[in-house]
Write a protein that holds these residues in place. Sequence first.
Motif, PDB file in Angstrom:
ATOM      1  N   ALA A 104      53.212  44.274  38.045  1.00  0.00           N
ATOM      2  CA  ALA A 104      52.022  45.133  37.986  1.00  0.00           C
ATOM      3  C   ALA A 104      52.352  46.449  37.293  1.00  0.00           C
ATOM      4  N   TRP A 105      53.476  47.030  37.645  1.00  0.00           N
ATOM      5  CA  TRP A 105      53.923  48.282  37.040  1.00  0.00           C
ATOM      6  C   TRP A 105      54.154  48.093  35.540  1.00  0.00           C
ATOM      7  N   ALA A 106      54.817  47.004  35.173  1.00  0.00           N
ATOM      8  CA  ALA A 106      55.088  46.726  33.759  1.00  0.00           C
ATOM      9  C   ALA A 106      53.780  46.575  32.979  1.00  0.00           C
ATOM     10  N   MET A 107      52.808  45.858  33.553  1.00  0.00           N
ATOM     11  CA  MET A 107      51.523  45.686  32.862  1.00  0.00           C
ATOM     12  C   MET A 107      50.823  47.027  32.664  1.00  0.00           C
ATOM     13  N   GLN A 108      50.896  47.885  33.660  1.00  0.00           N
ATOM     14  CA  GLN A 108      50.289  49.210  33.511  1.00  0.00           C
ATOM     15  C   GLN A 108      51.004  50.007  32.431  1.00  0.00           C
ATOM     16  N   ASP A 109      52.325  49.972  32.447  1.00  0.00           N
ATOM     17  CA  ASP A 109      53.108  50.749  31.483  1.00  0.00           C
ATOM     18  C   ASP A 109      52.869  50.332  30.038  1.00  0.00           C
ATOM     19  N   VAL A 110      52.660  49.046  29.793  1.00  0.00           N
ATOM     20  CA  VAL A 110      52.461  48.598  28.407  1.00  0.00           C
ATOM     21  C   VAL A 110      50.991  48.555  28.016  1.00  0.00           C
ATOM     22  N   GLY A 111      50.112  48.963  28.933  1.00  0.00           N
ATOM     23  CA  GLY A 111      48.702  49.104  28.591  1.00  0.00           C
ATOM     24  C   GLY A 111      47.899  47.816  28.575  1.00  0.00           C
ATOM     25  N   VAL A 112      48.216  46.880  29.455  1.00  0.00           N
ATOM     26  CA  VAL A 112      47.411  45.664  29.558  1.00  0.00           C
ATOM     27  C   VAL A 112      46.044  46.060  30.116  1.00  0.00           C
ATOM     28  N   GLU A 113      44.997  45.569  29.497  1.00  0.00           N
ATOM     29  CA  GLU A 113      43.627  45.887  29.893  1.00  0.00           C
ATOM     30  C   GLU A 113      43.420  45.529  31.366  1.00  0.00           C
ATOM     31  N   GLU A 114      42.693  46.369  32.080  1.00  0.00           N
ATOM     32  CA  GLU A 114      42.584  46.248  33.534  1.00  0.00           C
ATOM     33  C   GLU A 114      42.049  44.902  34.007  1.00  0.00           C
ATOM     34  N   SER A 115      41.017  44.371  33.368  1.00  0.00           N
ATOM     35  CA  SER A 115      40.473  43.093  33.830  1.00  0.00           C
ATOM     36  C   SER A 115      41.485  41.960  33.620  1.00  0.00           C
ATOM     37  N   LEU A 116      42.298  42.047  32.564  1.00  0.00           N
ATOM     38  CA  LEU A 116      43.343  41.045  32.344  1.00  0.00           C
ATOM     39  C   LEU A 116      44.455  41.222  33.377  1.00  0.00           C
ATOM     40  N   GLN A 117      44.795  42.462  33.712  1.00  0.00           N
ATOM     41  CA  GLN A 117      45.783  42.703  34.768  1.00  0.00           C
ATOM     42  C   GLN A 117      45.351  42.021  36.061  1.00  0.00           C
ATOM     43  N   LEU A 118      44.099  42.212  36.438  1.00  0.00           N
ATOM     44  CA  LEU A 118      43.596  41.623  37.682  1.00  0.00           C
ATOM     45  C   LEU A 118      43.652  40.104  37.640  1.00  0.00           C
ATOM     46  N   ARG A 119      43.249  39.545  36.534  1.00  0.00           N
ATOM     47  CA  ARG A 119      43.270  38.085  36.366  1.00  0.00           C
ATOM     48  C   ARG A 119      44.697  37.538  36.447  1.00  0.00           C
ATOM     49  N   LEU A 120      45.607  38.211  35.751  1.00  0.00           N
ATOM     50  CA  LEU A 120      46.993  37.769  35.763  1.00  0.00           C
ATOM     51  C   LEU A 120      47.626  37.948  37.139  1.00  0.00           C
ATOM     52  N   MET A 121      47.351  39.067  37.786  1.00  0.00           N
ATOM     53  CA  MET A 121      47.951  39.308  39.095  1.00  0.00           C
ATOM     54  C   MET A 121      47.511  38.268  40.125  1.00  0.00           C
ATOM     55  N   GLN A 122      46.283  37.816  40.035  1.00  0.00           N
ATOM     56  CA  GLN A 122      45.829  36.763  40.949  1.00  0.00           C
ATOM     57  C   GLN A 122      46.655  35.495  40.736  1.00  0.00           C
ATOM     58  N   SER A 123      46.850  35.121  39.483  1.00  0.00           N
ATOM     59  CA  SER A 123      47.643  33.926  39.186  1.00  0.00           C
ATOM     60  C   SER A 123      49.113  34.136  39.522  1.00  0.00           C
ATOM     61  N   PHE A 124      49.637  35.328  39.206  1.00  0.00           N
ATOM     62  CA  PHE A 124      51.031  35.623  39.544  1.00  0.00           C
ATOM     63  C   PHE A 124      51.242  35.547  41.056  1.00  0.00           C
ATOM     64  N   TYR A 125      50.285  36.079  41.821  1.00  0.00           N
ATOM     65  CA  TYR A 125      50.421  36.043  43.278  1.00  0.00           C
ATOM     66  C   TYR A 125      50.493  34.600  43.774  1.00  0.00           C
TER      67      TYR A 125
END
Length: 136
Positions: A104-125
Motif C-alpha cells: 500500500a505504501w509503495a503504491m502511494q509513493d509511486v502515484g498509483v491512482e486511488e481507485s486502482l489502489q483500492l482494487r488491487l489491495m482487495q485482490s492482494f488481501y
Amino acid sequence: MRSMNPDDSASPTAYDLLGGDTKLRELVDRFYDLMDLEPEFAGIRALHPTPLDSSRDKLYWFLSGWMGGPGMYIERFGHPRLRARHLPYAIASSERDQWLRCMAWAMQDVGVEESLQLRLMQSFYETADWMRNRAG
C-alpha cells in the motif's frame, strides 16, 4: 485482473491502468526498497534472501501476468503455485499485514491512482490471506 465486468474484453487491464512495464517495475522496486529500509517490515524482510534482486524480479514477473500484462513468470517457471512456493516460510497474520502495508505504501509513493489502489489491495488481501500457513 481485468475489468470488473468479465464480458468486457476491450476494457484496460490493471497492468494498463497502472502504466505498464515501467510503472510496474517502479512499484516493485519501491516495495522492496521499503521492505529493506523500514523497521516495521523486518518480519517479512527476514523471509527474503540478500540481496533482493531475485525477489524483485520474481514479483515483477508475477505481477506483470497477474495484472494482465506479459506472462513473464509463467514463461520462466510455469504455473505460479503461490501457496506451495510459500509453504516453507512462516506466514501468519503479522507477515500478511506487513506485506499489505508495504505494498500500500509503495503504491502511494509511486502515484498509483486511488481507485486502482483500492482494487488491487482487495485482490492482494485475498491472496495474502490465503498464503497464511501459521496461526497468529
